[in-house]
Design a protein around this motif. Structure first.
Motif: not given
Length: 168
Positions: A105-106, A108-110
């Motif tokens: 998530e950090r 931006h690829s959850p």
């Protein structure tokens, strides 16, 4: 020129590698056994190569519980995705853990949780880029290139040191 040296530590010998300017690797026993034989050709064993002296000083302080953040010139080379994961790992505070999902998530690829796990496992500068601070979403310890027993040791070391600091 590529350089290497070995450092005795509470986790057994650590293999440090450098390009003469940056620390390019910190490997534990299993990786050391794989890498060291091939390094004898074209690599120079030199404990005085930059930045080995400062790396050893900081690692010894870390193992003594006196250092919580490393300040070293690092060059971890990988794919752009791997490098994004490693940057996120470097931001995990001392004594804390996050999940692979948190890292995904950090960056931006959850949905890339498994890919984060693979990138985590390919981290060339263990301990300093703290891949040991990543655990499963269920809170359990998962694989670690240096072995689960070393991951447990590192997390316990940081937890105990953080607890001592709170009560000082």
């Amino acid at each position: 020129m590529n350089y290497y040296t070995l450092l005795e530590s509470p986790l057994d010998p650590l293999l440090l590698t450098s390009d003469g300017e940056f620390l390019t690797g910190l490997y534990m026993e299993k990786e050391t056994q794989k890498l060291l034989p091939g390094m004898k050709d074209g690599w120079c064993r030199n404990a005085n190569a930059i930045p080995f002296k400062e790396t050893i000083t900081q690692l010894n302080a870390y193992f003594a519980g006196e250092l919580h953040e490393f300040d070293l010139p690092l060059k971890a080379t990988g794919t752009p995705f791997q490098e994004a994961v490693w940057q996120s790992l470097a931001a995990i505070p001392y004594g804390e853990t996050v999940s692979y999902k948190d890292i995904a998530e950090r960056i931006h690829s959850p949905k890339a949780v498994r890919a984060v796990g693979m990138a985590n496992g390919r981290n060339p500068i263990s301990i300093i880029i703290p891949c040991h601070r990543v655990i499963g979403a269920n809170g359990k310890l998962t694989g670690y290139g240096g072995g689960i027993h070393r991951k447990e040791w590192l997390l316990a070391h940081e937890h105990e040191d953080a607890q001592t600091a709170m009560f000082s």
